[in-house]
Motif scaffolding. Structure first.
Motif, short mmCIF file in Angstrom:
data_model
loop_
_atom_site.label_atom_id
_atom_site.label_comp_id
_atom_site.label_asym_id
_atom_site.label_seq_id
_atom_site.Cartn_x
_atom_site.Cartn_y
_atom_site.Cartn_z
N LYS A 55 -6.48 0.61 7.01
CA LYS A 55 -5.18 0.09 7.41
C LYS A 55 -4.20 1.24 7.60
N ASN A 56 -3.25 1.05 8.52
CA ASN A 56 -2.22 2.06 8.78
C ASN A 56 -0.92 1.66 8.10
N TYR A 57 -0.23 2.66 7.52
CA TYR A 57 1.05 2.45 6.84
C TYR A 57 2.05 3.45 7.36
N LYS A 58 3.32 3.03 7.49
CA LYS A 58 4.39 3.90 7.95
C LYS A 58 4.74 4.92 6.88
N ILE A 59 5.33 6.03 7.31
CA ILE A 59 5.78 7.06 6.37
C ILE A 59 6.77 6.43 5.39
N LEU A 60 6.60 6.71 4.11
CA LEU A 60 7.39 6.22 2.97
C LEU A 60 7.19 4.73 2.67
N GLU A 61 6.25 4.10 3.34
CA GLU A 61 5.96 2.69 3.05
C GLU A 61 5.18 2.60 1.74
N GLU A 62 5.57 1.64 0.89
CA GLU A 62 4.89 1.41 -0.38
C GLU A 62 4.03 0.15 -0.25
N PHE A 63 2.89 0.17 -0.91
CA PHE A 63 1.99 -0.97 -0.83
C PHE A 63 1.09 -1.02 -2.06
N LYS A 64 0.53 -2.21 -2.31
CA LYS A 64 -0.35 -2.42 -3.46
C LYS A 64 -1.73 -2.85 -2.96
N PRO A 65 -2.68 -1.95 -2.95
CA PRO A 65 -4.02 -2.32 -2.51
C PRO A 65 -4.75 -3.23 -3.51
N SER A 66 -4.33 -3.18 -4.76
CA SER A 66 -4.91 -4.05 -5.79
C SER A 66 -3.83 -4.31 -6.84
N PRO A 67 -4.02 -5.28 -7.72
CA PRO A 67 -2.99 -5.57 -8.73
C PRO A 67 -2.66 -4.39 -9.63
N CYS A 68 -3.59 -3.47 -9.82
CA CYS A 68 -3.37 -2.34 -10.72
C CYS A 68 -2.94 -1.06 -10.00
N GLU A 69 -2.90 -1.05 -8.68
CA GLU A 69 -2.56 0.15 -7.92
C GLU A 69 -1.23 -0.02 -7.20
N TRP A 70 -0.46 1.05 -7.18
CA TRP A 70 0.76 1.12 -6.39
C TRP A 70 0.65 2.41 -5.58
N CYS A 71 0.81 2.31 -4.25
CA CYS A 71 0.62 3.47 -3.37
C CYS A 71 1.82 3.66 -2.45
N CYS A 75 2.85 5.94 1.32
CA CYS A 75 2.51 6.84 2.42
C CYS A 75 3.53 7.97 2.42
N GLU A 76 3.08 9.17 2.15
CA GLU A 76 3.97 10.33 2.04
C GLU A 76 4.21 10.96 3.42
N PRO A 77 5.30 11.73 3.56
CA PRO A 77 5.59 12.40 4.84
C PRO A 77 4.48 13.36 5.29
N SER A 78 3.63 13.76 4.36
CA SER A 78 2.51 14.64 4.71
C SER A 78 1.34 13.87 5.32
N ASN A 79 1.52 12.55 5.54
CA ASN A 79 0.49 11.65 6.06
C ASN A 79 -0.64 11.42 5.06
N GLU A 80 -0.37 11.67 3.79
CA GLU A 80 -1.34 11.42 2.74
C GLU A 80 -0.86 10.26 1.89
N VAL A 81 -1.79 9.49 1.36
CA VAL A 81 -1.46 8.36 0.50
C VAL A 81 -1.62 8.81 -0.95
N HIS A 82 -0.56 8.58 -1.74
CA HIS A 82 -0.61 8.88 -3.17
C HIS A 82 -0.52 7.55 -3.91
N CYS A 83 -1.42 7.37 -4.86
CA CYS A 83 -1.47 6.11 -5.60
C CYS A 83 -1.35 6.36 -7.10
N VAL A 84 -0.81 5.37 -7.78
CA VAL A 84 -0.70 5.38 -9.24
C VAL A 84 -1.41 4.13 -9.74
N VAL A 85 -2.22 4.31 -10.76
CA VAL A 85 -2.92 3.18 -11.36
C VAL A 85 -2.21 2.83 -12.66
N ALA A 86 -1.99 1.55 -12.85
CA ALA A 86 -1.27 1.07 -14.04
C ALA A 86 -2.05 1.44 -15.31
N ASP A 87 -1.28 1.82 -16.33
CA ASP A 87 -1.87 2.15 -17.62
C ASP A 87 -1.60 0.97 -18.55
#
Length: 174
Positions: free
Chosen positions: A121-137, A139-151
């Motif tokens: 899937k394609n996401y716009k720069i700075l767009e936030e999305f949740k691919p799963s209930p435990c992940e928050w991602c 889209c960074e300006p570098s065109n890379e996706v950074h995700c955080v997994v819930a602890d």
């Protein structure tokens, strides 16, 4: 044989060919490849050194004339030593460039990728999305996706339950 055309009779004569095999001078025609006994070592090619320059298509340019050789769009000047071509320091192409044009001397980026691709899937720069209930991602300006997994905290019950659309287990029985 005779033909009648508009009241005029025309007589046609068929005359055997006046050219016989003995009348053909074999030196006037190139030999077949199989019959050729001489090598191509004695072919003479014009030498344009000091007189002009030849481009990729065989076109000859005069000394001092400016031309574009064909394989490059950078201009060249014909000199006695051969073509001297401009070799400018071209700007680097952006690593995320998706469309490059070679219309000028230097390649030029016409389109830069301005989105992130994540799991098809394609996401716009700075767009936030949740691919799963435990992940928050994001889209960074570098065109890379950074995700955080819930602890998740350790549940304080014996039998925690995982609910649909919730990341961490919950205690239902107290």
């Amino acid at each position: 044989m005779a033909l009648h055309i508009h009241g005029v009779w025309i007589l046609l004569f068929v005359i055997p060919a006046l050219v016989t095999p003995a009348a053909i001078n074999h030196e006037d025609y190139p030999a077949d490849e199989g019959d050729q006994t001489s090598s191509n070592d004695n072919l003479i090619f014009d030498d344009y050194r000091g007189k002009g320059c030849v481009d990729d298509s065989g076109f000859v340019y005069k000394l001092g004339e400016r031309f574009f050789p064909g394989h490059s769009n950078c201009p060249c000047v014909c000199t006695e030593d051969g073509p001297v071509c401009d070799q400018p320091e071209c700007p680097k192409i952006h690593p995320k460039c998706t469309k490059v044009e070679h219309n000028g001397c230097c390649p030029e980026c016409k389109e830069v990728k301005n989105f992130c691709e994540y799991h098809g899937k394609n996401y716009k720069i700075l767009e936030e999305f949740k691919p799963s209930p435990c992940e928050w991602c994001r889209c960074e300006p570098s065109n890379e996706v950074h995700c955080v997994v819930a602890d998740c905290a350790v549940p304080e019950c014996v039998n925690p339950v995982y609910e649909p659309e919730q990341c961490c287990p919950v205690c239902k029985n107290g």
